[in-house]
Design a protein around this motif. Structure first.
Motif, PDB file in Angstrom:
ATOM      1  N   SER A  14       0.830  -1.202   0.000  1.00 13.75           N
ATOM      2  CA  SER A  14       0.000   0.000   0.000  1.00 13.75           C
ATOM      3  C   SER A  14       0.865   1.252   0.000  1.00 13.75           C
ATOM      4  N   ALA A  15       0.233   2.356  -0.372  1.00 17.57           N
ATOM      5  CA  ALA A  15       0.874   3.671  -0.360  1.00 17.57           C
ATOM      6  C   ALA A  15      -0.180   4.686   0.037  1.00 17.57           C
ATOM      7  N   ALA A  16       0.254   5.783   0.631  1.00 16.30           N
ATOM      8  CA  ALA A  16      -0.691   6.810   1.073  1.00 16.30           C
ATOM      9  C   ALA A  16       0.016   8.142   1.188  1.00 16.30           C
ATOM     10  N   VAL A  17      -0.777   9.202   1.162  1.00 17.85           N
ATOM     11  CA  VAL A  17      -0.292  10.548   1.449  1.00 17.85           C
ATOM     12  C   VAL A  17      -1.190  11.135   2.529  1.00 17.85           C
ATOM     13  N   THR A  18      -0.568  11.644   3.583  1.00 13.63           N
ATOM     14  CA  THR A  18      -1.317  12.330   4.634  1.00 13.63           C
ATOM     15  C   THR A  18      -0.809  13.757   4.775  1.00 13.63           C
ATOM     16  N   GLU A  19      -1.651  14.599   5.353  1.00 10.64           N
ATOM     17  CA  GLU A  19      -1.265  15.983   5.623  1.00 10.64           C
ATOM     18  C   GLU A  19      -1.848  16.391   6.958  1.00 10.64           C
ATOM     19  N   ASP A  20      -0.966  16.614   7.933  1.00  9.48           N
ATOM     20  CA  ASP A  20      -1.373  17.055   9.270  1.00  9.48           C
ATOM     21  C   ASP A  20      -2.481  16.177   9.839  1.00  9.48           C
ATOM     22  N   GLY A  21      -2.285  14.868   9.761  1.00  8.87           N
ATOM     23  CA  GLY A  21      -3.220  13.926  10.359  1.00  8.87           C
ATOM     24  C   GLY A  21      -4.389  13.531   9.491  1.00  8.87           C
ATOM     25  N   LYS A  22      -4.503  14.110   8.319  1.00  4.70           N
ATOM     26  CA  LYS A  22      -5.613  13.803   7.416  1.00  4.70           C
ATOM     27  C   LYS A  22      -5.090  12.996   6.234  1.00  4.70           C
ATOM     28  N   VAL A  23      -5.810  11.915   5.888  1.00  6.62           N
ATOM     29  CA  VAL A  23      -5.432  11.093   4.740  1.00  6.62           C
ATOM     30  C   VAL A  23      -5.932  11.763   3.466  1.00  6.62           C
ATOM     31  N   LEU A  24      -5.010  12.134   2.578  1.00 10.76           N
ATOM     32  CA  LEU A  24      -5.385  12.759   1.310  1.00 10.76           C
ATOM     33  C   LEU A  24      -5.685  11.722   0.239  1.00 10.76           C
ATOM     34  N   CYS A  25      -4.928  10.621   0.214  1.00 11.71           N
ATOM     35  CA  CYS A  25      -5.155   9.576  -0.776  1.00 11.71           C
ATOM     36  C   CYS A  25      -4.427   8.321  -0.325  1.00 11.71           C
ATOM     37  N   SER A  26      -4.883   7.184  -0.854  1.00 11.21           N
ATOM     38  CA  SER A  26      -4.226   5.917  -0.522  1.00 11.21           C
ATOM     39  C   SER A  26      -4.514   4.895  -1.611  1.00 11.21           C
ATOM     40  N   GLY A  27      -3.649   3.881  -1.695  1.00 11.08           N
ATOM     41  CA  GLY A  27      -3.827   2.759  -2.599  1.00 11.08           C
ATOM     42  C   GLY A  27      -3.398   1.492  -1.903  1.00 11.08           C
ATOM     43  N   TYR A  28      -4.152   0.399  -2.113  1.00 16.28           N
ATOM     44  CA  TYR A  28      -3.900  -0.852  -1.389  1.00 16.28           C
ATOM     45  C   TYR A  28      -4.135  -2.018  -2.339  1.00 16.28           C
ATOM     46  N   GLN A  29      -3.278  -3.032  -2.277  1.00 10.78           N
ATOM     47  CA  GLN A  29      -3.467  -4.210  -3.120  1.00 10.78           C
ATOM     48  C   GLN A  29      -3.004  -5.452  -2.378  1.00 10.78           C
ATOM     49  N   ASP A  30      -3.822  -6.491  -2.402  1.00 10.56           N
ATOM     50  CA  ASP A  30      -3.481  -7.762  -1.773  1.00 10.56           C
ATOM     51  C   ASP A  30      -3.957  -8.878  -2.698  1.00 10.56           C
ATOM     52  N   THR A  31      -3.260  -9.054  -3.805  1.00  7.11           N
ATOM     53  CA  THR A  31      -3.674 -10.003  -4.834  1.00  7.11           C
ATOM     54  C   THR A  31      -2.644 -11.088  -5.090  1.00  7.11           C
ATOM     55  N   GLY A  32      -1.615 -11.153  -4.260  1.00 10.24           N
ATOM     56  CA  GLY A  32      -0.601 -12.188  -4.416  1.00 10.24           C
ATOM     57  C   GLY A  32       0.514 -11.840  -5.385  1.00 10.24           C
ATOM     58  N   LEU A  33       0.429 -10.690  -6.045  1.00 13.25           N
ATOM     59  CA  LEU A  33       1.493 -10.268  -6.947  1.00 13.25           C
ATOM     60  C   LEU A  33       2.666  -9.719  -6.142  1.00 13.25           C
ATOM     61  N   THR A  34       3.858  -9.788  -6.713  1.00 12.44           N
ATOM     62  CA  THR A  34       5.041  -9.329  -5.988  1.00 12.44           C
ATOM     63  C   THR A  34       5.043  -7.804  -5.867  1.00 12.44           C
ATOM     64  N   HIS A  35       5.610  -7.328  -4.759  1.00 15.59           N
ATOM     65  CA  HIS A  35       5.674  -5.889  -4.525  1.00 15.59           C
ATOM     66  C   HIS A  35       6.506  -5.176  -5.584  1.00 15.59           C
ATOM     67  N   SER A  36       7.490  -5.875  -6.136  1.00 13.29           N
ATOM     68  CA  SER A  36       8.309  -5.255  -7.179  1.00 13.29           C
ATOM     69  C   SER A  36       7.477  -4.917  -8.412  1.00 13.29           C
TER      70      SER A  36
END
Length: 232
Positions: A14-36
């Motif tokens: 997963s990846a995310a961007v926060t600003e002063d405690g607030k989540v601006l955006c995020s992405g998440y994947q759990d499909t068995g594919l390699t992180h690379s």
């Protein structure tokens, strides 16, 4: 402060961007594919869809360990590359502390658990009270039986988080300890909590350079263990 965070410590990425405690955006994947294969496309798509760049962020954070040796190496390497190219500082976040952050709103003893194989888990304990976490133990590799004995006289309710939560719950329950898993949407590691922990590190003046960012391993990699001569 705006933080770009990466989480690759286990099966999900997963990846995310926060600003002063607030989540601006995020992405998440759990499909068995390699992180690379999945990490950088997630980061690129997330930033593109929100009109942000790494230059717009104040720091790059990563779950630096413990966790999967390969996963941690991928995450730390990606964070170093992004930060170096954009001349940004880095935040090396404890994987276990970040997962505890998922349930900081629950008054309980948070039991962080990642499967470390050989009847062990990577673990840390945190007291969660009124939305604040207090660390009770360092990050460690500990046997499930040993953890059960340590928790036997614990008065607080036990809430378990992490990709090893089911394994840990089974062991504690079989030892006669009442416990519960965190809600399904909060049990797993995620970059949003990594970013929020990184904001705390930034406020404490604990950011590091891209060159100084290092992975945290609680045990040597298996290949290194296999190279060591047997003890007589």
């Amino acid at each position: 402060m705006r933080i770009l965070a990466l989480e690759t410590s286990a099966k999900a990425v997963s990846a995310a961007v926060t600003e002063d405690g607030k989540v601006l955006c995020s992405g998440y994947q759990d499909t068995g594919l390699t992180h690379s294969r999945t990490l950088m496309p997630i980061v690129e798509a997330m930033l593109k869809n929100t009109g942000l760049t790494v230059q717009d962020c104040d720091a790059v954070a990563v779950a630096a360990g413990p966790g999967s040796f390969t996963g941690i190496r991928i995450g730390v390497s990606a964070a170093k590359g992004l930060a170096f190219a954009a001349d940004k500082p880095c935040a090396a976040v404890s994987t276990l502390e970040a997962m505890a952050r998922n349930v900081a709103h629950m008054d309980a003893l948070v039991v962080c658990a990642m499967d470390a194989r050989r009847s062990q888990i990577y673990n840390a304990l945190f007291t969660s009270e009124h939305g604040r976490l207090t660390r009770r133990t360092p990050d460690r590799a500990i046997g499930l039986a040993e953890l059960a004995e340590e928790l036997r006289s614990e008065p607080l309710p036990l809430v378990i988080v992490g990709d090893g939560a089911v394994l840990c719950e089974k062991a504690l329950t079989e030892s006669g300890l009442p416990c519960r898993l965190a809600p399904p949407q909060l049990v797993m590691q995620n970059a949003m909590s990594v970013a929020l922990c990184a904001e705390d590190l930034a406020r404490a003046g604990k950011l590091v350079s891209a060159q100084e960012l290092l992975p945290v391993y609680l045990r040597p990699p298996q290949a290194q263990r296999l190279r060591q001569p047997p003890q007589i």
